[in-house]
Each structure stands twice: as structure tokens, then as C-alpha cells.
Design a protein around this motif. Structure first.
Motif, PDB file in Angstrom:
ATOM      1  N   ARG A  61       0.842  -1.192   0.000  1.00 48.33           N
ATOM      2  CA  ARG A  61       0.000   0.000   0.000  1.00 48.33           C
ATOM      3  C   ARG A  61       0.881   1.248   0.000  1.00 48.33           C
ATOM      4  O   ARG A  61       1.833   1.343   0.758  1.00 48.33           O
ATOM      5  CB  ARG A  61      -0.920  -0.014   1.226  1.00 48.33           C
ATOM      6  N   GLY A  62       0.528   2.181  -0.862  1.00 53.03           N
ATOM      7  CA  GLY A  62       1.292   3.410  -0.967  1.00 53.03           C
ATOM      8  C   GLY A  62       0.483   4.617  -0.532  1.00 53.03           C
ATOM      9  O   GLY A  62      -0.434   4.501   0.283  1.00 53.03           O
ATOM     10  N   GLN A  63       0.791   5.751  -1.151  1.00 55.01           N
ATOM     11  CA  GLN A  63       0.082   6.991  -0.825  1.00 55.01           C
ATOM     12  C   GLN A  63      -0.134   7.764  -2.110  1.00 55.01           C
ATOM     13  O   GLN A  63       0.798   7.969  -2.901  1.00 55.01           O
ATOM     14  CB  GLN A  63       0.898   7.824   0.179  1.00 55.01           C
ATOM     15  N   ALA A  64      -1.365   8.191  -2.334  1.00 52.09           N
ATOM     16  CA  ALA A  64      -1.691   8.889  -3.576  1.00 52.09           C
ATOM     17  C   ALA A  64      -1.003  10.247  -3.623  1.00 52.09           C
ATOM     18  O   ALA A  64      -0.858  10.932  -2.610  1.00 52.09           O
ATOM     19  CB  ALA A  64      -3.197   9.064  -3.700  1.00 52.09           C
ATOM     20  N   SER A  65      -0.590  10.621  -4.837  1.00 50.58           N
ATOM     21  CA  SER A  65      -0.002  11.939  -5.054  1.00 50.58           C
ATOM     22  C   SER A  65      -0.588  12.509  -6.333  1.00 50.58           C
ATOM     23  O   SER A  65      -1.374  11.861  -7.025  1.00 50.58           O
ATOM     24  CB  SER A  65       1.525  11.833  -5.162  1.00 50.58           C
ATOM     25  N   GLY A  66      -0.208  13.739  -6.659  1.00 51.50           N
ATOM     26  CA  GLY A  66      -0.718  14.374  -7.859  1.00 51.50           C
ATOM     27  C   GLY A  66      -1.871  15.301  -7.567  1.00 51.50           C
ATOM     28  O   GLY A  66      -2.218  15.547  -6.403  1.00 51.50           O
ATOM     29  N   PRO A  67      -2.513  15.793  -8.617  1.00 55.24           N
ATOM     30  CA  PRO A  67      -3.600  16.768  -8.429  1.00 55.24           C
ATOM     31  C   PRO A  67      -4.794  16.149  -7.722  1.00 55.24           C
ATOM     32  O   PRO A  67      -5.114  14.979  -7.926  1.00 55.24           O
ATOM     33  CB  PRO A  67      -3.951  17.190  -9.855  1.00 55.24           C
ATOM     34  N   ALA A  68      -5.467  16.963  -6.911  1.00 56.28           N
ATOM     35  CA  ALA A  68      -6.664  16.493  -6.194  1.00 56.28           C
ATOM     36  C   ALA A  68      -7.889  16.677  -7.072  1.00 56.28           C
ATOM     37  O   ALA A  68      -8.876  17.298  -6.693  1.00 56.28           O
ATOM     38  CB  ALA A  68      -6.818  17.248  -4.882  1.00 56.28           C
ATOM     39  N   GLY A  69      -7.823  16.131  -8.253  1.00 61.54           N
ATOM     40  CA  GLY A  69      -8.902  16.192  -9.230  1.00 61.54           C
ATOM     41  C   GLY A  69      -8.548  15.292 -10.393  1.00 61.54           C
ATOM     42  O   GLY A  69      -7.422  14.767 -10.479  1.00 61.54           O
ATOM     43  N   HIS A  70      -9.488  15.087 -11.300  1.00 56.19           N
ATOM     44  CA  HIS A  70      -9.282  14.177 -12.424  1.00 56.19           C
ATOM     45  C   HIS A  70      -8.280  14.757 -13.407  1.00 56.19           C
ATOM     46  O   HIS A  70      -8.347  15.934 -13.773  1.00 56.19           O
ATOM     47  CB  HIS A  70     -10.614  13.924 -13.126  1.00 56.19           C
ATOM     48  N   ALA A 292      -9.947   3.320 -16.764  1.00 56.66           N
ATOM     49  CA  ALA A 292      -8.949   4.360 -16.505  1.00 56.66           C
ATOM     50  C   ALA A 292      -9.545   5.508 -15.706  1.00 56.66           C
ATOM     51  O   ALA A 292      -8.903   6.059 -14.800  1.00 56.66           O
ATOM     52  CB  ALA A 292      -8.389   4.875 -17.828  1.00 56.66           C
ATOM     53  N   ASN A 293     -10.784   5.887 -16.025  1.00 60.49           N
ATOM     54  CA  ASN A 293     -11.418   6.950 -15.254  1.00 60.49           C
ATOM     55  C   ASN A 293     -11.707   6.517 -13.821  1.00 60.49           C
ATOM     56  O   ASN A 293     -11.605   7.321 -12.892  1.00 60.49           O
ATOM     57  CB  ASN A 293     -12.703   7.409 -15.954  1.00 60.49           C
ATOM     58  N   ALA A 298     -10.109   7.133  -8.287  1.00 58.98           N
ATOM     59  CA  ALA A 298      -9.606   6.536  -7.047  1.00 58.98           C
ATOM     60  C   ALA A 298      -8.363   7.269  -6.573  1.00 58.98           C
ATOM     61  O   ALA A 298      -8.204   7.535  -5.370  1.00 58.98           O
ATOM     62  CB  ALA A 298      -9.310   5.054  -7.265  1.00 58.98           C
ATOM     63  N   ARG A 299      -7.475   7.610  -7.491  1.00 58.53           N
ATOM     64  CA  ARG A 299      -6.280   8.365  -7.107  1.00 58.53           C
ATOM     65  C   ARG A 299      -6.638   9.752  -6.592  1.00 58.53           C
ATOM     66  O   ARG A 299      -6.169  10.192  -5.530  1.00 58.53           O
ATOM     67  CB  ARG A 299      -5.322   8.492  -8.303  1.00 58.53           C
ATOM     68  N   ALA A 300      -7.481  10.460  -7.355  1.00 57.20           N
ATOM     69  CA  ALA A 300      -7.814  11.844  -6.985  1.00 57.20           C
ATOM     70  C   ALA A 300      -8.464  11.916  -5.616  1.00 57.20           C
ATOM     71  O   ALA A 300      -8.151  12.817  -4.815  1.00 57.20           O
ATOM     72  CB  ALA A 300      -8.723  12.457  -8.050  1.00 57.20           C
ATOM     73  N   GLY A 304      -4.354  12.958   0.087  1.00 62.12           N
ATOM     74  CA  GLY A 304      -4.633  13.331   1.472  1.00 62.12           C
ATOM     75  C   GLY A 304      -5.228  12.192   2.280  1.00 62.12           C
ATOM     76  O   GLY A 304      -5.525  12.344   3.468  1.00 62.12           O
ATOM     77  N   GLY A 305      -5.417  11.041   1.633  1.00 60.93           N
ATOM     78  CA  GLY A 305      -5.971   9.871   2.308  1.00 60.93           C
ATOM     79  C   GLY A 305      -7.300   9.462   1.712  1.00 60.93           C
ATOM     80  O   GLY A 305      -8.144  10.316   1.417  1.00 60.93           O
ATOM     81  N   PRO A 306      -7.540   8.155   1.492  1.00 64.15           N
ATOM     82  CA  PRO A 306      -8.823   7.688   0.943  1.00 64.15           C
ATOM     83  C   PRO A 306     -10.006   8.156   1.787  1.00 64.15           C
ATOM     84  O   PRO A 306      -9.909   8.276   3.011  1.00 64.15           O
ATOM     85  CB  PRO A 306      -8.683   6.163   0.976  1.00 64.15           C
TER      86      PRO A 306
END
Length: 445
Positions: A61-70, A292-293, A298-300, A304-306
């Protein structure tokens, strides 16, 4: 996109099933004598259709990064990775896709479950032919046994007297061209010469299936003309080839991939779509685009946490009859854990506008939210005799919203490739779904 339910085969290209119900090959000339009857997943060696493994490595398990949107570019990267091969339920390629999906979702910080299930009356018996390190999708002919054979190959032309030319085929896999003779005659000729496997390469674009009208002693499969060209070259050189054919009876194993926030006891919202394809279709629009969407949402939503209560599901065997979503709904219903909302994404990569399907308040809300953000969204309906995974949830009383781009012109065909995807509509649907899910989270939270 399943089109139509229970009659799916009619939606495939005509060549796919051209010979499925007859011993006569429609592409053959009348014979002189009729027959008497992000990183892509790794490609493991050919193996029988997957079954639930006794043990496997769970992705860290990792941690999401990147923009907080699609993000359309991130979504398209998943399409490019998934469309390197068709992903038919019950095949090794399906399992490779499952491993890719698991790794992506785990890297975003979710607890990921691989949910095995089986289904009956599989309309596709899809295997593989491995040659020169590549796995070619193969359709198993009716009358062929299952199993795996590996041996030096030999090219036999049409598998007639001229093609075999009196050669001893003992211990070899014969590679023949389609045409000239019935499939049964091709099999009988190479079997009499000692072959232990037969691959028939199409003489027309696309894949096809055939009926031997007899019980063969060894695997007999067909491959499409385009990838089959390399196989013919290898057979002319006598290179080793492996055939894997699924067993002809029993349930077909397949998988769902489910992602939950750590510690989540129940899912108030499930966002999902199917990842499988029909044979011969790379499945970019149907439905790597929806998959893919789902991954990108899921990433977006995990930056900051699921989010508690927000789950994601990617379904297998949709094209064979909505089997994956039905299996999940049945389990959730028996556990008393059906979600309040299900958001479905299927065929989201080619089209002019966002089409929203559903006769619920949530569907109306989705259109209003999209339009307020300057997105072109309209209410819509599926074409007649079509279906998708939202139906499994709707039948259980769950409120559904189905996002699609509405253009089905390439689906279930070799033309359903990543290069045909329009990132603009892919992004617009991702943005609209993000707006809706954000609003639903405020309600259920």
C-alpha cells in the motif's frame, strides 16, 4: 459495454463467429471432398485459464499523489497500459490486467481485494499461442480439448496434400492458413501426419472461431491474420510454439478488483466499471476508458488519504453477461452491505458530450453539476438490447448513475484502440464524475 445481454455474440464482428455453427469454413473454397464430420503488467509464460491462486504477493500500500482532481493524461496512461492485449474473462491476459489494477489501487493507499468468481456458459473459449516471447490471443475451436502443448512448429499451408507435402509432423505443432478445406479436414490431415497441435491463421482481417464437428485429440485454435503473420514466419523456420486452450466444460474463473479505504466496514458509494473485453478487441473505449477513469478517480479522491465510505470496483466478465457485478451485488446483498449509490463508467473515451443514464435524483444532480461547471451533459439511454454493470446494482434497488460518451462505433472490434480515444471527452466525463462523487460524499458523510 455488454451488447446485448445473453445475445452478446451477435454484437461481435461477423468474422468472429463465421464458422462457429458449421463444419464448413465459410472462407474456404468448396473442397474436393467434404469432411466426414503506468508500467504494463508482466507477461508470464503460457498457462491454463487462471484460477484463484493458493498464494500470491499482495501489492504494498502506498500513498496517492498528484492533483486532487481528475487528470486526463494520467487516465490515458492507464488506457495505453491496458490495451496492449485483449482482456477476455478467464484468460491469462485477464489475470495480467488484474495484477495491473491491483498494483495501481494499492499504490493510492487502498486495501485491495481480488474477488474470484466463476460463471457458466462462457461464450468465449479464449486461449493463447506463444511465439517469439509474445502471447497471441487464440480462439479455441469447438471440439478441441483443453490443455497446453509446446513443440517445434511447422507451416503446412492449407493443411492439404500440397501443404503437408508428405512430411512427417510427429511431435510438431502445425500452423495452417484458413481456406480451401473444412476445419475438420485440416485437423484430420495434420493429425494423420503426426502433429500434436494445430493453429489456423485467418486469411481475412480480425479473429474467427470454428467448429471441428468432431472430438479432436489435441488443441486446435485460431488466430487473427495480423498477429498470425509472425507465427507463420516462425513456423516456416521451425521455431518452438506453445498453445494454451481452456477446458471445454465447467465454470469459467474470473475476477473483480475491489478497493476500500483502510478500515472501511461498508461502502456507501461504489464507483466502478468493467475491465474485460471481447476477443480480438483491444478494448480502449470499451472499456479501458471507463476503467482508466475509475482508477484516476480513485487516485484523486485518495490525495490526502482515501475517503471513508467511498469504494471502487473493477468488474470482470461484463462482456459475458454482467457476471462480475452480479457476483459482487449478490455478496453485498447477502452481507446486508449494499451501497447507497453506484456510479458506473463504461465507454467514456469517444463522443461529443457527456451522456448520463439513470432515472434517479442522483442522475439529475449529475447533469446539473456538470452544466454548472460548463460541461456539456445530457440525459440519455442505452441503445436497445445493450447493458452494463449499473444494471446489477439497479436490480438490487441501489440508486445508480451511469456516465458514458455515447459513441459505440468502434466497440467490440479491432478498431477499438488507444489512438482513437479523445482525451477531451475522457477528461470531461472524469470531471463530471468527480463533481458528482464529491457531492454524494457530502451527503453520505
Amino acid at each position: 459495454m455488454m451488447r446485448p445481454p445473453l445475445l452478446l455474440l451477435a454484437a461481435l464482428p461477423a468474422l468472429l463467429l463465421a464458422a462457429a455453427c458449421s463444419s464448413r469454413d465459410p472462407a474456404a473454397a468448396p473442397p474436393a471432398e467434404a469432411s466426414p464430420s503506468p508500467p504494463a503488467p508482466a507477461s508470464p509464460a503460457a498457462s491454463p485459464a487462471p484460477s484463484p491462486p493458493a498464494s500470491r504477493t499482495t501489492p504494498a500500500r502506498g500513498q496517492a499523489s498528484g492533483p486532487a482532481g481528475h487528470d486526463a493524461d494520467l487516465a490515458f496512461a492507464h488506457i495505453a497500459a491496458l490495451t496492449r492485449e485483449p482482456r477476455v474473462a478467464g484468460t491469462p491476459a485477464e489475470l495480467r490486467a488484474v495484477e495491473y489494477l491491483e498494483a495501481q489501487l494499492a499504490s493510492f493507499g487502498y486495501d485491495v481485494e481480488r474477488m474470484p468468481f466463476t460463471f457458466q456458459d462462457d461464450p468465449f473459449r479464449v486461449g493463447e499461442v506463444r511465439v517469439r516471447g509474445a502471447a497471441l490471443e487464440a480462439l479455441t475451436m469447438s471440439g478441441s480439448p483443453g490443455g497446453t502443448v509446446e513443440a517445434p512448429s511447422i507451416f503446412v499451408g492449407l493443411a492439404d496434400d500440397a501443404g503437408i507435402a508428405g512430411r512427417d509432423l510427429a511431435g510438431r505443432i502445425a500452423v495452417a492458413e484458413r481456406g480451401g478445406l473444412t476445419f475438420a479436414a485440416k485437423y484430420q490431415n495434420v493429425a494423420a501426419a503426426g502433429a500434436i497441435g494445430l493453429v489456423v491463421v485467418n486469411n481475412q482481417p480480425g479473429p474467427f472461431s470454428g467448429n471441428l464437428t468432431l472430438e479432436a485429440r489435441f488443441p486446435v485454435v485460431s488466430v487473427a491474420r495480423e498477429p498470425g503473420a509472425d507465427l507463420v514466419d516462425a513456423a516456416r523456420a521451425g521455431e518452438r510454439v506453445a498453445i494454451t486452450a481452456p477446458q471445454p466444460s465447467g465454470g469459467t474463473p474470473a475476477f473483480n478488483v475491489i478497493a476500500r479505504p483502510p478500515g472501511t466496514a461498508a461502502c456507501a458509494i461504489i464507483v466502478g466499471g468493467h475491465f474485460d473485453t471481447v476477443p480480438g478487441a483491444p478494448g480502449a473505449n470499451d472499456n479501458a476508458s471507463g476503467t482508466a477513469n475509475v482508477l484516476e478517480l480513485a487516485r484523486a479522491f485518495a490525495v490526502g488519504g482515501p475517503r471513508p465510505g467511498l469504494c471502487f470496483a473493477l468488474f470482470g466478465a461484463e462482456e459475458s453477461g454482467l457476471h462480475g457485478s452480479r457476483a459482487l451485488v449478490e455478496r453485498l446483498r447477502s452481507d446486508g452491505a449494499l451501497p447507497r449509490y453506484m456510479v458506473n463508467l463504461d465507454v467514456t473515451g469517444i463522443g461529443q458530450r457527456i451522456e448520463v443514464i439513470g432515472e434517479s435524483p442522483a442522475a439529475s444532480r449529475a447533469i446539473d453539476l456538470a452544466r454548472a461547471a460548463g460541461l456539456d451533459a445530457v440525459p440519455s439511454r442505452l441503445p436497445p438490447n445493450s447493458g452494463s454493470d449499473h444494471m446489477s446494482f439497479a436490480d438490487a434497488g441501489v440508486e445508480i448513475v451511469f456516465f458514458t460518451s455515447g459513441d459505440f462505433s468502434t466497440i467490440h472490434s479491432p478498431r477499438d484502440v488507444a489512438d482513437a480515444i479523445d482525451r477531451r471527452i475522457l477528461d470531461a466525463i472524469g470531471d463530471a464524475a468527480f463533481l458528482l462523487v464529491s457531492d454524494l460524499l457530502r451527503e453520505v458523510g
